[in-house]
Write a protein that holds these residues in place. Structure first.
Motif, PDB file in Angstrom:
ATOM      1  N   HIS A   1       0.815  -1.219   0.000  1.00 46.26           N
ATOM      2  CA  HIS A   1       0.000   0.000   0.000  1.00 46.26           C
ATOM      3  C   HIS A   1       0.848   1.268   0.000  1.00 46.26           C
ATOM      4  O   HIS A   1       0.310   2.363  -0.165  1.00 46.26           O
ATOM      5  N   ILE A   2       2.167   1.154   0.201  1.00 48.04           N
ATOM      6  CA  ILE A   2       3.041   2.318   0.258  1.00 48.04           C
ATOM      7  C   ILE A   2       3.814   2.441  -1.046  1.00 48.04           C
ATOM      8  O   ILE A   2       4.360   1.463  -1.554  1.00 48.04           O
ATOM      9  N   SER A   3       3.852   3.656  -1.589  1.00 46.04           N
ATOM     10  CA  SER A   3       4.637   3.935  -2.785  1.00 46.04           C
ATOM     11  C   SER A   3       5.387   5.244  -2.577  1.00 46.04           C
ATOM     12  O   SER A   3       4.782   6.252  -2.184  1.00 46.04           O
ATOM     13  N   ARG A   4       6.685   5.226  -2.805  1.00 45.86           N
ATOM     14  CA  ARG A   4       7.497   6.426  -2.629  1.00 45.86           C
ATOM     15  C   ARG A   4       8.137   6.807  -3.950  1.00 45.86           C
ATOM     16  O   ARG A   4       8.386   5.964  -4.802  1.00 45.86           O
ATOM     17  N   SER A   5       8.407   8.108  -4.102  1.00 42.79           N
ATOM     18  CA  SER A   5       8.982   8.610  -5.340  1.00 42.79           C
ATOM     19  C   SER A   5      10.502   8.694  -5.226  1.00 42.79           C
ATOM     20  O   SER A   5      11.049   8.745  -4.123  1.00 42.79           O
ATOM     21  N   PHE A   6      11.169   8.693  -6.362  1.00 46.15           N
ATOM     22  CA  PHE A   6      12.611   8.861  -6.390  1.00 46.15           C
ATOM     23  C   PHE A   6      12.994   9.501  -7.714  1.00 46.15           C
ATOM     24  O   PHE A   6      12.229   9.510  -8.675  1.00 46.15           O
ATOM     25  N   LYS A   7      14.196  10.077  -7.744  1.00 49.87           N
ATOM     26  CA  LYS A   7      14.724  10.650  -8.965  1.00 49.87           C
ATOM     27  C   LYS A   7      16.244  10.588  -8.904  1.00 49.87           C
ATOM     28  O   LYS A   7      16.856  11.147  -7.985  1.00 49.87           O
ATOM     29  N   ILE A   8      16.837   9.873  -9.850  1.00 46.91           N
ATOM     30  CA  ILE A   8      18.291   9.802  -9.917  1.00 46.91           C
ATOM     31  C   ILE A   8      18.806  11.003 -10.689  1.00 46.91           C
ATOM     32  O   ILE A   8      18.371  11.263 -11.811  1.00 46.91           O
ATOM     33  N   SER A   9      19.712  11.741 -10.082  1.00 45.20           N
ATOM     34  CA  SER A   9      20.220  12.955 -10.710  1.00 45.20           C
ATOM     35  C   SER A   9      21.037  12.625 -11.952  1.00 45.20           C
ATOM     36  O   SER A   9      21.968  11.803 -11.890  1.00 45.20           O
ATOM     37  N   PRO A  10      20.729  13.273 -13.089  1.00 49.31           N
ATOM     38  CA  PRO A  10      21.532  13.065 -14.302  1.00 49.31           C
ATOM     39  C   PRO A  10      22.686  14.054 -14.437  1.00 49.31           C
ATOM     40  O   PRO A  10      23.325  14.118 -15.489  1.00 49.31           O
ATOM     41  N   ASP A  11      22.951  14.817 -13.387  1.00 51.98           N
ATOM     42  CA  ASP A  11      23.972  15.864 -13.451  1.00 51.98           C
ATOM     43  C   ASP A  11      25.345  15.256 -13.733  1.00 51.98           C
ATOM     44  O   ASP A  11      25.811  14.382 -12.972  1.00 51.98           O
ATOM     45  N   PRO A  12      26.041  15.692 -14.798  1.00 49.24           N
ATOM     46  CA  PRO A  12      27.368  15.129 -15.094  1.00 49.24           C
ATOM     47  C   PRO A  12      28.410  15.476 -14.036  1.00 49.24           C
ATOM     48  O   PRO A  12      29.454  14.815 -13.960  1.00 49.24           O
ATOM     49  N   GLN A  13      28.139  16.499 -13.227  1.00 44.01           N
ATOM     50  CA  GLN A  13      29.066  16.887 -12.166  1.00 44.01           C
ATOM     51  C   GLN A  13      28.540  16.471 -10.789  1.00 44.01           C
ATOM     52  O   GLN A  13      28.864  17.101  -9.772  1.00 44.01           O
ATOM     53  N   LEU A  14      27.775  15.405 -10.762  1.00 43.45           N
ATOM     54  CA  LEU A  14      27.143  14.960  -9.520  1.00 43.45           C
ATOM     55  C   LEU A  14      28.169  14.736  -8.411  1.00 43.45           C
ATOM     56  O   LEU A  14      28.028  15.249  -7.299  1.00 43.45           O
ATOM     57  N   VAL A  15      29.202  13.956  -8.696  1.00 44.12           N
ATOM     58  CA  VAL A  15      30.177  13.596  -7.666  1.00 44.12           C
ATOM     59  C   VAL A  15      30.879  14.842  -7.132  1.00 44.12           C
ATOM     60  O   VAL A  15      31.001  15.038  -5.914  1.00 44.12           O
ATOM     61  N   GLU A  16      31.325  15.711  -8.036  1.00 42.57           N
ATOM     62  CA  GLU A  16      32.039  16.911  -7.604  1.00 42.57           C
ATOM     63  C   GLU A  16      31.151  17.815  -6.760  1.00 42.57           C
ATOM     64  O   GLU A  16      31.593  18.368  -5.744  1.00 42.57           O
ATOM     65  N   LYS A  17      29.893  17.970  -7.165  1.00 43.08           N
ATOM     66  CA  LYS A  17      28.994  18.859  -6.418  1.00 43.08           C
ATOM     67  C   LYS A  17      28.644  18.282  -5.045  1.00 43.08           C
ATOM     68  O   LYS A  17      28.563  19.031  -4.055  1.00 43.08           O
TER      69      LYS A  17
ATOM     70  N   PRO B   1      23.553  19.384  -7.095  1.00 37.70           N
ATOM     71  CA  PRO B   1      23.289  18.680  -8.350  1.00 37.70           C
ATOM     72  C   PRO B   1      21.823  18.835  -8.776  1.00 37.70           C
ATOM     73  O   PRO B   1      20.937  19.106  -7.960  1.00 37.70           O
ATOM     74  N   THR B   2      21.576  18.655 -10.045  1.00 36.65           N
ATOM     75  CA  THR B   2      20.209  18.702 -10.568  1.00 36.65           C
ATOM     76  C   THR B   2      19.361  17.619  -9.899  1.00 36.65           C
ATOM     77  O   THR B   2      19.819  16.486  -9.705  1.00 36.65           O
ATOM     78  N   TYR B   3      18.130  17.962  -9.543  1.00 40.01           N
ATOM     79  CA  TYR B   3      17.202  17.052  -8.873  1.00 40.01           C
ATOM     80  C   TYR B   3      17.771  16.543  -7.542  1.00 40.01           C
ATOM     81  O   TYR B   3      17.576  15.381  -7.178  1.00 40.01           O
ATOM     82  N   ALA B   4      18.471  17.379  -6.831  1.00 40.60           N
ATOM     83  CA  ALA B   4      19.040  16.965  -5.546  1.00 40.60           C
ATOM     84  C   ALA B   4      18.793  18.038  -4.496  1.00 40.60           C
ATOM     85  O   ALA B   4      19.703  18.459  -3.789  1.00 40.60           O
ATOM     86  N   SER B   5      17.542  18.493  -4.397  1.00 41.86           N
ATOM     87  CA  SER B   5      17.214  19.516  -3.406  1.00 41.86           C
ATOM     88  C   SER B   5      17.405  19.001  -1.984  1.00 41.86           C
ATOM     89  O   SER B   5      17.562  19.800  -1.047  1.00 41.86           O
ATOM     90  N   TRP B   6      17.400  17.651  -1.794  1.00 41.57           N
ATOM     91  CA  TRP B   6      17.622  17.081  -0.463  1.00 41.57           C
ATOM     92  C   TRP B   6      19.002  17.436   0.080  1.00 41.57           C
ATOM     93  O   TRP B   6      19.263  17.323   1.279  1.00 41.57           O
ATOM     94  N   LEU B   7      19.910  17.874  -0.813  1.00 40.91           N
ATOM     95  CA  LEU B   7      21.257  18.243  -0.389  1.00 40.91           C
ATOM     96  C   LEU B   7      21.309  19.675   0.147  1.00 40.91           C
ATOM     97  O   LEU B   7      22.333  20.083   0.692  1.00 40.91           O
ATOM     98  N   ASN B   8      20.223  20.423  -0.018  1.00 38.42           N
ATOM     99  CA  ASN B   8      20.182  21.801   0.432  1.00 38.42           C
ATOM    100  C   ASN B   8      19.590  21.833   1.845  1.00 38.42           C
ATOM    101  O   ASN B   8      18.412  21.537   2.045  1.00 38.42           O
ATOM    102  N   MET B   9      20.395  22.183   2.828  1.00 35.86           N
ATOM    103  CA  MET B   9      19.985  22.061   4.224  1.00 35.86           C
ATOM    104  C   MET B   9      18.806  22.956   4.582  1.00 35.86           C
ATOM    105  O   MET B   9      18.037  22.650   5.500  1.00 35.86           O
ATOM    106  N   VAL B  10      18.615  24.071   3.869  1.00 31.66           N
ATOM    107  CA  VAL B  10      17.512  24.963   4.202  1.00 31.66           C
ATOM    108  C   VAL B  10      16.161  24.302   3.939  1.00 31.66           C
ATOM    109  O   VAL B  10      15.135  24.734   4.487  1.00 31.66           O
TER     110      VAL B  10
END
Length: 361
Positions: free
Chosen positions: A139-155, A285-294
């Motif tokens: 009954h539970i479904s959660r969303s996800f999004k893998i960032s396609p940012d080419p600079q993901l690791v560096e960011k 990174p793109t689609y990574a708002s979870w990394l923004n502490m605010v």
């Protein structure tokens, strides 16, 4: 004097173990109590005296005296109880788990306990027990999004490094906009909480306009600088950057963590940065708002000041937001980032591998 009782003699090793068991009151209270009875019986031959001392019955003392004499220390533990025979086999349990994971009910998007019970030929309570045992929650479904940012690791390394090891002689801000906050007025007055009755509100509401909130969280102190705007254009962002810079001592650098919104990269912003070289941007990174502490602050703002509010106008909404910000700053505590960049990237790697396996890539 009653029937003679066999002498209860305790060896040194048994006494040591019994003393240890008496200290397990918080772990196993029943065994600790039985150990105390046996120790008392070793010093006192009369069950009545021991029973009176520990506020229990003669039968209870006699039971555990006898059990210890027959089985020694093993006699203090409960014997395995014979339960009802199983009504379903391991194959049936496996079939329910496999069907839950690999199939869908006809015309539906997920299984319920009753649809699975009808298919598997067992009760829905049994299906529920199987699902709980194996951690299955259809009954539970959660969303996800893998960032396609080419600079993901560096960011990721850049932003997490600012959180966990901020540079010296610098202030780190986590910035973002909370856009299109609606001033929602409930169609009828809210009924306040009463004894035995929760707060009640209507499901429908009247829209009284929107505003945007600009917020910058000081990562070191937890203090939030906030401004309410009608829009979130580049010139509005530049005006807020001026406020951020003015709040920091002139001798310190300013590092700002922010997302990739087009307004953050507009020519007006770039020109302002050239004139203020001590301000440096660090993009998530793109689609990574979870990394923004605010974003954590925005979650608290929504939960504690907006979701259950009723605002008849934009000024009233603005006043409610700023009142919460003031309260937060009065009792400010910094959020603590705990995951290192390596841990985050490794978790993303494992998730990506699982996703590939599911889709057969």
């Amino acid at each position: 004097m009653g029937r003679p009782k066999a002498a209860l003699v305790v060896t040194d090793d048994e006494r040591t173990e019994l003393m240890r068991l008496t200290k397990r009151t918080r772990v196993n209270r029943a065994v600790a109590f039985r150990a105390r009875l046996v120790l008392a019986c070793a010093d006192q031959p009369l069950n009545t005296v021991v029973a009176r001392r520990y506020h229990t019955t003669n039968a209870t003392v006699g039971k555990w005296r006898k059990r210890f004499l027959e089985d020694r220390l093993d006699g203090l533990y409960d014997e395995p109880r014979v339960g009802a025979p199983r009504t379903i086999s391991d194959d049936q349990v496996e079939a329910v788990v496999v069907r839950t994971l690999e199939t869908l009910p006809k015309g539906q998007t997920h299984w319920s306990t009753r649809t699975m019970a009808a298919k598997a030929g067992m009760s829905h309570t049994m299906v529920g027990r199987i699902w709980r045992t194996f951690g299955l929650k259809p009954h539970i479904s959660r969303s996800f999004k893998i960032s396609p940012d080419p600079q993901l690791v560096e960011k990721v390394r850049d932003v997490v490094g600012l959180y966990m090891n901020p540079p010296t002689n610098a202030v780190v801000f986590s910035f973002d906009e909370k856009s299109q906050i609606q001033a929602l007025e409930r169609a009828q007055p809210i009924l306040p909480m009463d004894i035995g009755q929760p707060e009640r509100r209507t499901h429908n509401y009247i829209r009284n306009g929107t505003l945007d909130l600009f917020a910058a969280l000081n990562v070191a102190t937890g203090e939030v600088l906030a401004r309410c705007k009608q829009q979130h254009r580049a010139q509005d962002f530049v005006a807020f950057l001026r406020d951020i810079e003015a709040s920091v001592d002139p001798g310190l650098e300013v590092h700002v963590v922010l997302d990739n919104l087009s307004a953050h990269k507009a020519p007006a912003v770039q020109r302002w940065l050239l004139r203020h070289p001590r301000v440096q941007f660090h993009f998530t990174p793109t689609y990574a708002s979870w990394l923004n502490m605010v974003e954590r602050f925005f979650g608290l703002l929504t939960e504690k000041a907006l979701r259950r509010g009723s605002h008849t106008s934009i000024p009233q909404l603005r006043a409610a937001i700023l009142a919460y910000v003031d309260t937060h700053n009065e009792n400010r505590r910094p959020f603590r980032w705990t995951k290192t960049a390596d841990e985050i990237l490794d978790k993303m790697r494992r998730f990506g591998l699982r996703t590939q396996q599911v889709h057969g890539a």
